[in-house]
Design a protein around this motif. Structure first.
Motif, PDB file in Angstrom:
ATOM      1  N   ALA A 161      -6.345   3.899 -12.376  1.00 54.76           N
ATOM      2  CA  ALA A 161      -7.552   4.596 -12.835  1.00 54.76           C
ATOM      3  C   ALA A 161      -7.473   6.079 -12.512  1.00 54.76           C
ATOM      4  O   ALA A 161      -7.843   6.932 -13.333  1.00 54.76           O
ATOM      5  N   ASP A 162      -6.988   6.414 -11.307  1.00 51.91           N
ATOM      6  CA  ASP A 162      -6.853   7.824 -10.929  1.00 51.91           C
ATOM      7  C   ASP A 162      -5.836   8.538 -11.825  1.00 51.91           C
ATOM      8  O   ASP A 162      -6.051   9.689 -12.226  1.00 51.91           O
ATOM      9  N   GLU A 210      -5.539   9.004   2.928  1.00 47.80           N
ATOM     10  CA  GLU A 210      -5.305   7.565   3.003  1.00 47.80           C
ATOM     11  C   GLU A 210      -3.909   7.273   3.553  1.00 47.80           C
ATOM     12  O   GLU A 210      -3.738   6.378   4.388  1.00 47.80           O
ATOM     13  N   LYS A 240      -6.711   0.802  -8.682  1.00 50.80           N
ATOM     14  CA  LYS A 240      -7.317   2.061  -8.267  1.00 50.80           C
ATOM     15  C   LYS A 240      -6.436   3.245  -8.660  1.00 50.80           C
ATOM     16  O   LYS A 240      -6.917   4.241  -9.226  1.00 50.80           O
ATOM     17  N   HIS A 241      -5.153   3.156  -8.348  1.00 51.67           N
ATOM     18  CA  HIS A 241      -4.261   4.271  -8.647  1.00 51.67           C
ATOM     19  C   HIS A 241      -4.039   4.429 -10.154  1.00 51.67           C
ATOM     20  O   HIS A 241      -3.852   5.545 -10.641  1.00 51.67           O
ATOM     21  N   ASP A 299      -1.458  -0.204  -8.503  1.00 57.81           N
ATOM     22  CA  ASP A 299      -2.628  -1.071  -8.432  1.00 57.81           C
ATOM     23  C   ASP A 299      -3.742  -0.482  -9.298  1.00 57.81           C
ATOM     24  O   ASP A 299      -3.618   0.611  -9.858  1.00 57.81           O
ATOM     25  N   ASP A 345      -7.286  13.233  -1.265  1.00 60.29           N
ATOM     26  CA  ASP A 345      -7.691  11.855  -0.976  1.00 60.29           C
ATOM     27  C   ASP A 345      -6.481  10.976  -0.666  1.00 60.29           C
ATOM     28  O   ASP A 345      -6.499  10.189   0.294  1.00 60.29           O
ATOM     29  N   LYS A 379       0.822  -1.212   0.000  1.00 63.04           N
ATOM     30  CA  LYS A 379       0.000   0.000   0.000  1.00 63.04           C
ATOM     31  C   LYS A 379       0.860   1.268   0.000  1.00 63.04           C
ATOM     32  O   LYS A 379       0.549   2.233  -0.704  1.00 63.04           O
TER      33      LYS A 379
END
Length: 254
Positions: A96-97, A122, A93-94, A91, A118, A33
């Motif tokens: 896509a961002d 996190e 999610k990142h 990953d 955001d 992470k």
């Protein structure tokens, strides 16, 4: 027996949901992470540094590249010593961002600022949790030592978000001695610098003052009110400068 198994499963599930949303449950999970978040910080900030219009956003992006680049390298070294695997790509999610930022049709300033808000929320949760309850001593130390920088980043991006990013490239107005340090609706606002327990280290205070456009920052000392005071240069002129615990920077103070 079945009822007991169901009860055990329910208890384990409840414990899982009791963990912070972005906490790590093992050393490898923390590395996964933290590394993904760190890579995203650098990659997204490279985009913003090249394409953002607001100078404050571009300056923040450069600081993210420097600070998170250094943290990423340190994490990789520790992970190698601990025989842990560091992911080499983002990953889902990142990714896509990052795609959202790369494909933005308008200025990237506002989406970048929101993504940074955001991401740092996190990251602070992840590092706080692992610094407190982590299962690897070296990684716990790394999390604890990195946390103040992450919190400083979080304060910086929240301040940019509160000020509002322009679409003309104009920098946000600098804090002056008459700028209210605290905004309330029914009480008078004290002028900065505001006395209070100051968690900034000397290096962090110096970085923050330099980020505000000052150079040759020197002779920094923290007074009995928790205010960092020193000397600096701006626009070719020498001046005294002060930094309070809220991050307000004031020139020409005694």
């Amino acid at each position: 027996m079945n009822n007991r198994m169901l009860l055990a499963l329910a208890t384990a599930t409840a414990m899982t949901f009791a963990l912070p949303a972005f906490a790590a449950d093992s050393a490898q999970d923390f590395v996964d992470k933290a590394a993904a978040g760190g890579m995203f910080e650098v990659d997204s900030s490279k985009i913003a540094e090249d394409t953002a219009q607001d100078q404050a956003v571009k300056d923040f992006a450069q600081k993210m590249i420097d600070d998170h680049g250094a943290a990423n390298a340190k994490l990789q070294t520790i992970a190698g010593e601990q025989k842990l695997t560091v992911p080499k790509e983002l990953d889902a999610k990142h990714k896509a961002d990052l795609d959202t930022l790369q494909n933005a049709k308008d200025a990237v300033d506002k989406p970048y600022v929101q993504l940074q808000r955001d991401a740092h929320s996190e990251a602070v949760t992840l590092f706080e949790s692992y610094a407190k309850d982590g299962d690897n001593a070296q990684l716990k130390t790394f999390a604890s030592e990195t946390l103040p920088t992450l919190k400083m980043h979080q304060e910086m991006i929240e301040k940019i978000a509160a000020t509002g990013t322009s679409t003309t490239g104009e920098a946000a107005p600098a804090t002056s001695s008459t700028t209210p340090a605290v905004t309330t609706t029914d009480t008078a606002n004290p002028a900065a610098p505001v006395p209070g327990a100051n968690s900034f280290t000397e290096d962090q205070a110096k970085d923050r003052i330099q980020d505000a456009g000052y150079s040759d920052v020197s002779k920094l000392t923290k007074d009995e009110q928790g205010i960092w005071r020193g000397q600096a240069t701006k626009d070719g002129k020498n001046t005294t400068v002060a930094l309070d615990y809220q991050g307000n920077i004031v020139a020409g103070t005694n």
